[in-house]
Design an enzyme around this catalytic site. Structure first.
Site, PDB file in Angstrom:
ATOM      1  N   ASP A 256     -44.148  74.779  48.462  1.00  0.00           N
ATOM      2  CA  ASP A 256     -43.613  73.784  49.383  1.00  0.00           C
ATOM      3  C   ASP A 256     -42.725  74.497  50.394  1.00  0.00           C
ATOM      4  O   ASP A 256     -42.284  75.628  50.161  1.00  0.00           O
ATOM      5  CB  ASP A 256     -42.819  72.701  48.645  1.00  0.00           C
ATOM      6  N   ASP A 301     -52.253  67.882  48.969  1.00  0.00           N
ATOM      7  CA  ASP A 301     -51.762  66.509  49.093  1.00  0.00           C
ATOM      8  C   ASP A 301     -51.023  66.447  50.420  1.00  0.00           C
ATOM      9  O   ASP A 301     -49.808  66.627  50.481  1.00  0.00           O
ATOM     10  CB  ASP A 301     -50.853  66.185  47.911  1.00  0.00           C
ATOM     11  N   CYS A 354     -51.935  59.635  51.145  1.00  0.00           N
ATOM     12  CA  CYS A 354     -51.607  58.266  50.736  1.00  0.00           C
ATOM     13  C   CYS A 354     -51.692  57.348  51.958  1.00  0.00           C
ATOM     14  O   CYS A 354     -50.867  56.461  52.145  1.00  0.00           O
ATOM     15  CB  CYS A 354     -50.242  58.186  50.070  1.00  0.00           C
TER      16      CYS A 354
END
Length: 400
Positions: A256, A301, A354
């Site tokens: 990350d 993601d 999402c």
């Protein structure tokens, strides 16, 4: 109508002020801090405060219409009163509160009709246009679902327990839950409770993770002993699921760009007993280049609009715009292009968001495949909010 005490009103007012004005903080963090600051509130009061806070955020545009054309957007007390009168909850009849006259609100409420879809579903005008363009006739069905309250779903940590054992342990702590069909590790609460205070949570028996989100880990088809890279790991919800699916065997490299998120992931991994996770901060491009062709599985993601998870993050629709959407799509394509080199030939990766917008999902995959002939789409899944849980997209891609 029920009475809501003045100190609760003030708490809701201050939380909404933090969310909509000034630094415009994330709603979930704002309400978390508010409840921590008022530990003297009972469970019923805490429930009322959370419910009103989130529903006002959810229905902000509609409430502004009920407040009247000349209402100031920062007149939060009037917005709270409008909500309470509209829903006929939490308020006894009164003449005014802090200078807000109930009669002014009731005039609009009696009509109970709104002039446009943007007011009806309480979303910005640009988002109505986007949904109509991208989702066609189904957009209203999905928007109705997105305006519902999200259920609380847990993922049983199979490194330590099973869904059946977790349900039993929660019952012993006065938390009622049930399994969800076709979601092997998922457990849904019958009613919202602060599960973070339970011994089951402290012992690492579960994580809070929506049922749709749990599908991503399963879809990646990880095996024990593989090297798996999660390039947008964040605080590690999906990373921890991968660790349990791999039974702690093999290696997971969690990447990350934010060190504080990786620190939170490490803390959660210790509680979960996930021992095969290594965190790496993306400080420069060399971090990615060192991993080229090293992974059996890759999870991307990707950052996105978050329009599939408005049930739980209703403030997002007020904090993004078309310019943000345009920027994030450029970032998604760059991430796909740069990070896809991490998987070996024969390896598989998931591109997930999402969001429920095709322009962030299948269109991004098609553009990537057009520019990279040595990758192939094996399968894709779309989970829509109207199915009951969060909206997600996931594409399983193989490097040939």
């Amino acid at each position: 109508m029920e009475l809501i005490h003045r100190n609760l009103l003030i708490g809701i007012h201050d939380a909404l002020q933090e969310t909509f004005f000034g630094e415009r903080k994330y709603a979930d963090k704002v309400i978390e801090r508010l409840l921590k600051a008022h530990r003297q509130w009972g469970s019923a009061d805490r429930k009322v405060v959370s419910e009103i806070f989130y529903n006002i955020i959810r229905w902000k545009k509609r409430l502004e219409y009920y407040m009247g054309e000349n209402a100031k957007p920062d007149n939060i007390y009037k917005m709270i009163i409008s909500y309470c009168l509209w829903t006929k909850t939490h308020y006894k009849k009164f003449e005014e509160f802090d200078g807000v006259k109930v009669a002014d609100v009731l005039v609009k409420l009696k009509k109970n009709k709104v002039p446009s879809k943007a007011f009806e579903y309480s979303i910005p005008d640009w988002l109505v246009e986007t949904f109509e363009r991208e989702l066609g006739a189904n957009w209203e069905k999905e928007m109705i679902a997105l305006n519902e309250q999200a259920p609380t779903v847990l993922r049983a940590n199979t490194l330590k327990t099973s869904t059946k054992e977790l349900i039993s342990d929660l019952r012993d702590e006065d938390v009622t839950a049930f399994p969800i069909k076709n979601y092997p590790d998922a457990v849904q609460l019958e009613e919202k409770k602060n599960v973070f205070l339970t011994t089951a949570f402290k012992d690492g028996l579960f994580e809070v993770q929506d049922a749709s989100s749990q599908k991503i880990g399963e879809f990646l088809d990880v095996k024990e002993g593989q090297r798996v890279v999660d390039v947008c790991a964040g605080a590690g919800g999906k990373t921890l699921h991968l660790a349990s699916l791999m039974n702690n065997k093999g290696q997971i490299i969690a990447l990350d760009i934010y060190a504080w998120k990786l620190a939170e992931l490490k803390r959660r991994a210790r509680r979960a007993g996930a021992q095969n996770i290594e965190t790496r901060l993306i400080e420069d491009t060399k971090v990615i280049k060192r991993l080229h062709e090293k992974a059996d599985r890759l999870l991307i993601d990707a950052p996105c609009s978050g329009l599939g998870v408005l049930k739980r993050n209703p403030d997002s629709k007020w904090k993004i715009d078309q310019q943000f959407l345009d920027r994030i799509k450029i970032e998604q394509q760059k991430i796909l292009q740069d990070y896809s080199k991490i998987i070996k030939v024969g390896g598989k990766m998931i591109y997930a968001t999402c969001s429920i917008l095709p322009s962030e999902n299948r269109e991004q995959v098609d553009l990537f495949l057009k520019n990279n002939a040595n990758y192939a789409l094996l399968e894709e899944k779309k989970v829509m909010p109207s199915e009951g849980y969060d909206g997600f997209y996931m594409a399983l891609i193989e490097r040939k």
